[in-house]
Design an enzyme around this catalytic site. Structure first.
Site, PDB file in Angstrom:
ATOM      1  N   PHE A 188       0.858  -1.183   0.000  1.00  0.00           N
ATOM      2  CA  PHE A 188       0.000   0.000   0.000  1.00  0.00           C
ATOM      3  C   PHE A 188       0.902   1.242   0.000  1.00  0.00           C
ATOM      4  CE2 PHE A 188      -2.532   3.233   2.262  1.00  0.00           C
ATOM      5  CZ  PHE A 188      -3.717   3.184   1.541  1.00  0.00           C
ATOM      6  N   ALA A 190       1.410   4.011   1.450  1.00  0.00           N
ATOM      7  CA  ALA A 190       1.952   4.634   2.652  1.00  0.00           C
ATOM      8  C   ALA A 190       2.813   3.697   3.493  1.00  0.00           C
ATOM      9  CB  ALA A 190       0.810   5.168   3.516  1.00  0.00           C
ATOM     10  N   LYS A 191       2.972   2.450   3.065  1.00  0.00           N
ATOM     11  CA  LYS A 191       3.783   1.501   3.824  1.00  0.00           C
ATOM     12  C   LYS A 191       5.276   1.807   3.650  1.00  0.00           C
ATOM     13  CE  LYS A 191       0.545  -1.212   5.535  1.00  0.00           C
ATOM     14  NZ  LYS A 191      -0.690  -0.499   5.216  1.00  0.00           N
ATOM     15  N   PRO A 192       6.157   1.222   4.487  1.00  0.00           N
ATOM     16  CA  PRO A 192       7.601   1.480   4.358  1.00  0.00           C
ATOM     17  C   PRO A 192       8.124   1.250   2.942  1.00  0.00           C
ATOM     18  CG  PRO A 192       7.176   0.377   6.426  1.00  0.00           C
ATOM     19  CD  PRO A 192       5.862   0.412   5.689  1.00  0.00           C
TER      20      PRO A 192
END
Length: 374
Positions: A188, A190-192
Site C-alpha cells: 500500500f 503509505a507503507k515502508p
C-alpha cells in the site's frame, strides 16, 4: 507538511520511476513478466528466504495463506487486539474464529504472556481448535517472534507474521518477513515499501507451500493458466506496480531505512520527557511505518491533535477502536476486561508525520509546536 511525503520521494526518483513505467508500457507485458520476477527474487534475497510470492494486496496475501493451510470453521486463530481490521477479517472470512489478545503497552505488539493464557483458555473450553497465531509487526517494529515461536511449538500452532507495516525491521539482524512458517507484507502506498496502488507479497522457505500459493493466486492453475487443478482466486501484482517497487526497493535499501531511523532518533531526542515516545527493544530495528506517541488521556490527545491541525501539522490516530469492539465481530462474546492496554492505547496514541524525507526543519516545527501545546 505531509504526513507521509510520497511526493518528495517521487521527485527524487522521478526519472527512474518514469522510465520503469514507460518500459512496461513499451513492452506491453502488463501482467507478470520480468518486472514481477525480478522483484520477487530481490525481495526474497533481501529478506533472507527462498521464496517471495507477490499478489494483489496485503490482505489477500494473508487470505491465500489461510486457504493454503485450510483454516476453517471451528478453528481458533490468535490475533492482537490493537491492529488494522484486515488481520482479524481474514480469519472470519475463512469461517474461523479470531481470538483477540491484548498487547504490550511499550511495543504495541502482542503480549506473549497474555497470548499463552488465551491459547490455554481456548483449549480448556474445548469448543474451538487452536490452529494459528498472527503476530503483527505494528508501526514497523517486529513482534516478539522469538517468544512467539516457543509458544507456537509448545502448542503445535502455525505462525503467520503480518509484516504489512514491518518490512525492513529486524531482530538481531534477522529481517521482518522471515519469521514464522510464512510472512506477508503490504505495498500500500503509505507503507515502508509502497507502490502506486495495491500490492502484497508472501515470504516462505517452504517449497511446497510456495508452489501451492503460486497456484492459488491464479485461479488454482496447474501446468498453465487454463489447467485448473483447484479452486483459487485472481490475486496478481501487475507489472507497473512491480516496476515502481523495483526502483523504490533500491532506494529503501540504499538510504530510506536509515533515514527514517534518523528521523526517529531526532524526534525522540527532542520529545524526551515531554510525551511517551516509541520504545525499541535492544537488538530490534523498526522501519517506522508510524512514529506513535502516547498522551495521558483521550482529552489531552484529542486537544493536541486539534491544535496541531490548526498549525498545519497532520497527525493520525491508529487505532480509534479495538478489534474486539468492531461491529463486524459483534457475534463473538469478548470480555472487555481482557483488553485493558488496548482500550487505553486507543484513547491515548497519536502518530506524527514520519517518512525518510522529513527535514530537520519540519521535525523542529512539529516538536516545537508540540512542546508549546503540551
Amino acid at each position: 507538511m505531509e504526513f507521509r511525503d510520497l511526493k518528495a520521494q517521487y521527485e527524487k526518483y522521478k526519472s527512474e520511476i518514469d522510465a520503469a513505467i514507460q518500459e512496461v508500457i513499451n513492452n506491453t507485458n502488463f501482467i507478470g513478466g520480468k518486472e514481477v520476477n525480478t522483484l520477487e527474487q530481490r525481495l526474497a534475497e533481501y529478506v533472507g528466504v527462498r521464496h517471495c510470492i507477490t499478489c494483489a494486496n496485503g490482505t489477500e496475501a494473508m487470505t491465500l495463506l489461510m486457504m493454503a493451510w485450510d483454516i476453517k470453521e471451528g478453528d481458533a486463530v490468535f490475533v492482537p487486539d490493537f491492529t488494522f481490521f484486515s488481520t482479524g477479517e481474514v480469519v472470519s472470512f475463512r469461517g474461523a474464529t479470531p481470538i483477540f489478545v491484548d498487547v504490550d503497552r511499550e511495543t504495541f505488539n502482542v503480549d506473549t504472556t497474555k497470548l499463552e493464557k488465551a491459547i490455554s483458555k481456548v483449549l480448556e473450553e474445548g469448543k474451538l481448535t487452536p490452529k494459528m497465531i498472527i503476530p503483527v509487526d505494528l508501526f514497523g517494529l517486529p513482534a516478539d517472534h522469538i517468544e512467539i515461536e516457543i509458544i507456537a511449538k509448545k502448542y503445535n500452532l502455525r505462525v503467520l507474521e503480518d509484516a504489512a507495516q514491518g518490512f525492513g525491521g529486524s531482530i538481531n539482524g534477522k529481517r521482518a518477513c522471515s519469521f514464522g512458517d510464512a510472512a506477508t507484507t503490504s505495498f500500500f502506498p503509505a507503507k515502508p515499501l509502497g507502490c502506486y496502488g495495491d500490492g502484497g507479497a508472501i515470504f516462505t522457505n517452504d517449497d511446497a507451500l510456495a508452489e501451492l500459493l503460486n497456484s492459488l493466486k491464479v485461479h488454482g492453475k496447474g501446468d498453465n493458466k487454463y489447467d485448473n487443478v483447484r479452486i483459487g482466486v485472481n490475486s496478481r501484482l501487475d507489472s507497473i506496480q512491480a516496476a515502481v517497487l523495483n526502483v523504490k526497493l533500491t532506494a529503501f535499501i540504499d538510504h530510506e531505512l536509515e533515514d527514517v531511523n534518523r528521523v526517529y532518533r531526532l524526534y525522540t531526542e527532542k520529545l524526551k520527557g515531554i510525551v511517551d515516545t516509541p520504545i525499541i527493544p535492544e537488538g530490534y530495528v523498526s522501519s517506522f511505518a508510524q512514529y506513535t506517541i502516547k498522551l495521558k488521556n483521550k482529552e489531552e490527545r484529542d486537544a493536541l491533535q486539534a491544535k496541531l491541525k490548526e498549525e498545519g501539522i497532520p497527525s493520525m490516530v491508529y487505532y480509534v477502536k479495538p478489534m474486539h469492539k468492531q461491529g463486524a465481530f459483534t457475534e463473538y462474546d469478548y470480555d472487555d476486561n481482557y483488553f485493558e492496554v488496548t482500550n487505553e492505547l486507543c484513547d491515548t496514541v497519536l502518530s506524527l508525520p514520519m517518512h525518510p524525507y522529513l527535514s530537520d526543519n519540519e521535525i523542529n516545527i512539529v516538536t516545537d509546536n508540540l512542546k508549546e501545546i503540551i
